[in-house]
Structures are given as structure tokens and as C-alpha cells.
Scaffold this active site. Structure first.
Site, PDB file in Angstrom:
ATOM      1  CG  ASP A  84      -6.715 -21.747  81.806  1.00  0.00           C
ATOM      2  OD1 ASP A  84      -7.191 -22.715  81.067  1.00  0.00           O
ATOM      3  OD2 ASP A  84      -7.463 -21.148  82.539  1.00  0.00           O
ATOM      4  CD  GLU A 142     -12.426 -24.650  82.301  1.00  0.00           C
ATOM      5  OE1 GLU A 142     -13.528 -24.688  82.603  1.00  0.00           O
ATOM      6  OE2 GLU A 142     -11.227 -24.815  83.084  1.00  0.00           O
ATOM      7  CD  GLU A 143      -9.399 -24.622  85.692  1.00  0.00           C
ATOM      8  OE1 GLU A 143     -10.289 -24.166  86.440  1.00  0.00           O
ATOM      9  OE2 GLU A 143      -8.889 -25.839  85.440  1.00  0.00           O
ATOM     10  CG  HIS A 363      -9.042 -28.023  90.393  1.00  0.00           C
ATOM     11  ND1 HIS A 363      -9.533 -26.948  90.384  1.00  0.00           N
ATOM     12  CD2 HIS A 363      -8.894 -28.430  89.114  1.00  0.00           C
ATOM     13  CE1 HIS A 363     -10.250 -26.411  89.419  1.00  0.00           C
ATOM     14  NE2 HIS A 363      -9.534 -27.600  88.418  1.00  0.00           N
TER      15      HIS A 363
END
Length: 391
Positions: A84, A142-143, A363
Site C-alpha cells: 500500500d 500496512e499503513e 513519508h
């Protein structure tokens, strides 16, 4: 002999480098948020179907894919990659920049997926030399968690299709280490991750008559002071743990004292006892609002546990990465839902050096990698499997 095997893995990985780059850039162009990885999953399956020997299970725990490669009785080894992306607007002029507005692969999951596909190709071609089963785990989400607080790793574990795995490994791109370096650590290596929503309540009114109100802004100032003084006073300075604030909301006008202030943040720790202490002390700090005439409501959203890397699995990773520079230190206070897997079986994650000349952190809207590191990750995963399943 070991060095020759390592060089052989690297040579095979270098041979698939053009495909690794093609796959990674395709995923990067078409990022998808957690629980929405439909195209990514379909692309993974399309590529896997071009290899021989895999039994493919789709829609596992959402858009998850498990590709199994078996050759006789033996251990079952899991290799995991997350798929993701993040809700970030990419700020890049590269030709493979995200084509989905407001969505970006800013954490390297596009590279993780490409590397696992590269390992799949090599392992498929060399499966006759292995004895046992390999499960390639292409994991969604996962996020983020769903409305039940469950991430992709939790949902894939609930499927039961991972119950037979004896050992597991995952990698993560590491923009602070150069290519040719991997970072390893035994034991707690990434943080427990809990989020909180704290409503500090008072009684609003006219800004010119504060004596007739119970000012929640003033109450929150006292609570925040207690929170920020916690480390080193309530938590042993030698233990890893912190509370960080991400949002404070209160009021809409210059001359109106509001009824409520909302504070949101995260609680990070490595050890379970520290995790519980931080939650208790957050409750104690919040209770200052009641002591000063207001009230509060605190909600804790429990997230991923700490990532506990198994020393034996790290030993195998280190053997597979012979010739690489090894840095042994924790990965920081980020969190990773691979930790749900490390809770259940001997498993470990390593960080793979991919730094560019100008470091671009995880990020970040300009995050990118040294794509030659794709070869390194592929070679290490193949070497890991061969160390455990070689005939």
C-alpha cells in the site's frame, strides 16, 4: 563456498534488474491506499503467473496475495512485502511519479513488492535445488487499520493461510543508509504504536468575561505541560518511550472561549511495561482537567506491538548478506505491522540501504530510492531462502 553462493545470488539478481526497475516504477506510478490495492494485487498476480510452479491465492485479508512454491517435505518459509501507499501528494518531476493525485509510494512499498517479485522469479527457476515450501506474502494495508483497528497483517494471519510458516523475513527500504549496507537489530527494533484522542472539556463563554467560564484552553495548557515533562520523570531515561502530539483543536473565534479542546497524539515504546506506564501517565495528566474544575474523555486506540526481531533469523539474514556492511542498531520509533507476525513465529525485518545523494526521508513528498538497491534486496531474500531450504 559461502562467498561463491552470495556472488551467485547477486549475479542472478543483477540479471533481473531491468524487470525490477520496470515493476517498481509501474507500482510507483499507480499507488493505492490501504485496503484499496486492487490494481497492485492484479499486477502482482499477472507477474507471478508468468513464473512456473506457484500456487496463487488472491484476496487474502483484502487484496493480499500468497504465492506458494513447494518442492517436497521441509520447512515453510515466509517472505513478506507490503503493497500500500500513503495519502501524500508527490512532489517529483521524475517520469514515474504518481499519477494518482494525493497518493504516493513514500515509504518504499513499491520497491518491497518489486523485490519480492524478483525473488519469486529466481526461486521459481531454481526450485529443484530447494527442499520445502516458500510462501511469498504480498500484504495490503500496512499503513492503516480498518474500522475494527485491524491492519493487513492481522487480516492475513486471520485467514489461516500463514499458520504453517516456520520462519519469516521482511525488508524495509532505508533512506539513511547507503547502498551496500543493511541495518539489523535483535529484539525490540520498532515501536509499539498507540494513538489517543483526548477531549478536555470546560464551559465556554465571552472572552471578555473569563471568570464566568471554565476555560478548556487553559486546562489543556496544564495537561500538556504534564505530558511534556513525563520523559525522564515518569519514565526511566534509559527506557525507550515517548508521547507526541499531532493535533490540537479548540475554538473558532477571537472573543469566544470554547467548551472543548481536542488533543490527538501517539504513544510509542519498545517494552510492554513502558507502554502500560505511558498510558497510565497519560490518564493521570488528563485528570488534571478534572482537578481544575473541568472534565475529560480519553480514548486509546491500540495499534501495532513492537517489532521483535529473532536473533536466529538475523543470523541467517547476515549470512545471506555476506559482503554487505552491517549496521546493528534499532530502526527507531516508527511502527510496522510485520510485528504481528514476529509475535507468532521466529521472524525478523532488516532495513536495506537505498540512500540517494540528497537523503529523502520516509513519508516525504519527494521520497525516492537508489534503484540499484533492488538488486541487493532480491539477492538477500534468495540467499535467505537457500540457507534454510538448500538440499
Amino acid at each position: 563456498m559461502k562467498q561463491r553462493n552470495v556472488l551467485n545470488h547477486r549475479k542472478k539478481a543483477e540479471a533481473v534488474y531491468p524487470e525490477l526497475v520496470k515493476w517498481r516504477r509501474d507500482f510507483h506510478k499507480h499507488p493505492e491506499l490501504s485496503f484499496n490495492e486492487k490494481r497492485t494485487s492484479e499486477k502482482v498476480i499477472e507477474v507471478l503467473q508468468s513464473f512456473d510452479g506457484f500456487h496463487i491465492q488472491s484476496n487474502v485479508g483484502g487484496y493480499g496475495v500468497i504465492a506458494s512454491l513447494s518442492n517436497g517435505d521441509g520447512p515453510v518459509i515466509g517472505l513478506r512485502a507490503d503493497m500500500d501507499a500513503l495519502p501524500i501528494q508527490e512532489q517529483s518531476a521524475c517520469e514515474y511519479a504518481s499519477r494518482n493525485p494525493g497518493v504516493m509510494h513514500a515509504c518504499g512499498h513499491d520497491a518491497h513488492t518489486a523485490i519480492l517479485l524478483g525473488a519469486a522469479k529466481i526461486l521459481s527457476e531454481n526450485r529443484k535445488h530447494l527442499k520445502g515450501t516458500i510462501k511469498l506474502i504480498f500484504q495490503p494495508a500496512e499503513e492503516a487499520c480498518d474500522e475494527n483497528g485491524e491492519s493487513g497483517a492481522v487480516k492475513m494471519l486471520q485467514s489461516g493461510f500463514l499458520d504453517d510458516i516456520d520462519r519469516a523475513v521482511a525488508l524495509h527500504m532505508c533512506p539513511w543508509q547507503p547502498r551496500g549496507t543493511i541495518q539489523l537489530h535483535d529484539g525490540p527494533s520498532m515501536a509499539n504504536n498507540d494513538e489517543f484522542d483526548l477531549a478536555i472539556k470546560g464551559r465556554g463563554g465571552h472572552g471578555g468575561y473569563p471568570q464566568d467560564t471554565i476555560d478548556p484552553l487553559w486546562l489543556s495548557a496544564q495537561v500538556l505541560q504534564a505530558l511534556y515533562s513525563m520523559n525522564g520523570r515518569k519514565i526511566d531515561p534509559l527506557q525507550v518511550g515517548t508521547i507526541s502530539l499531532g493535533q490540537i483543536h479548540g475554538g473558532k473565534a477571537h472573543n469566544i472561549i470554547p467548551d472543548e479542546v481536542m488533543v490527538k497524539g501517539t504513544i510509542r515504546s519498545y517494552e510492554k511495561n513502558v507502554r502500560l506506564t505511558l498510558i497510565d501517565e497519560l490518564e493521570n495528566a488528563a485528570s488534571l482537567a478534572s482537578a481544575l474544575g473541568g472534565s475529560y474523555e480519553l480514548r486509546i486506540n491500540e495499534g501495532e506491538p513492537a517489532l521483535i526481531n529473532h536473533p536466529y533469523i538475523n543470523e541467517i539474514i547476515e549470512k545471506a548478506a555476506e559482503g554487505f556492511h552491517i549496521v546493528k542498531k534499532p530502526f527507531g520509533m516508527g511502527s510496522e505491522d510485520f510485528s504481528y507476525i514476529t509475535e507468532k513465529i521466529p521472524a525478523a525485518m532488516f532495513f536495506l540501504g537505498c540512500r540517494l545523494e540528497e537523503e529523502r526521508g520516509l513519508h516525504h513528498p519527494q521520497f525516492d530510492i537508489d534503484e540499484s538497491a533492488l538488486v541487493d534486496g532480491t539477492a538477500i531474500l534468495v540467499g535467505f531462502v537457500e540457507h534454510l531450504l538448500k538440499r
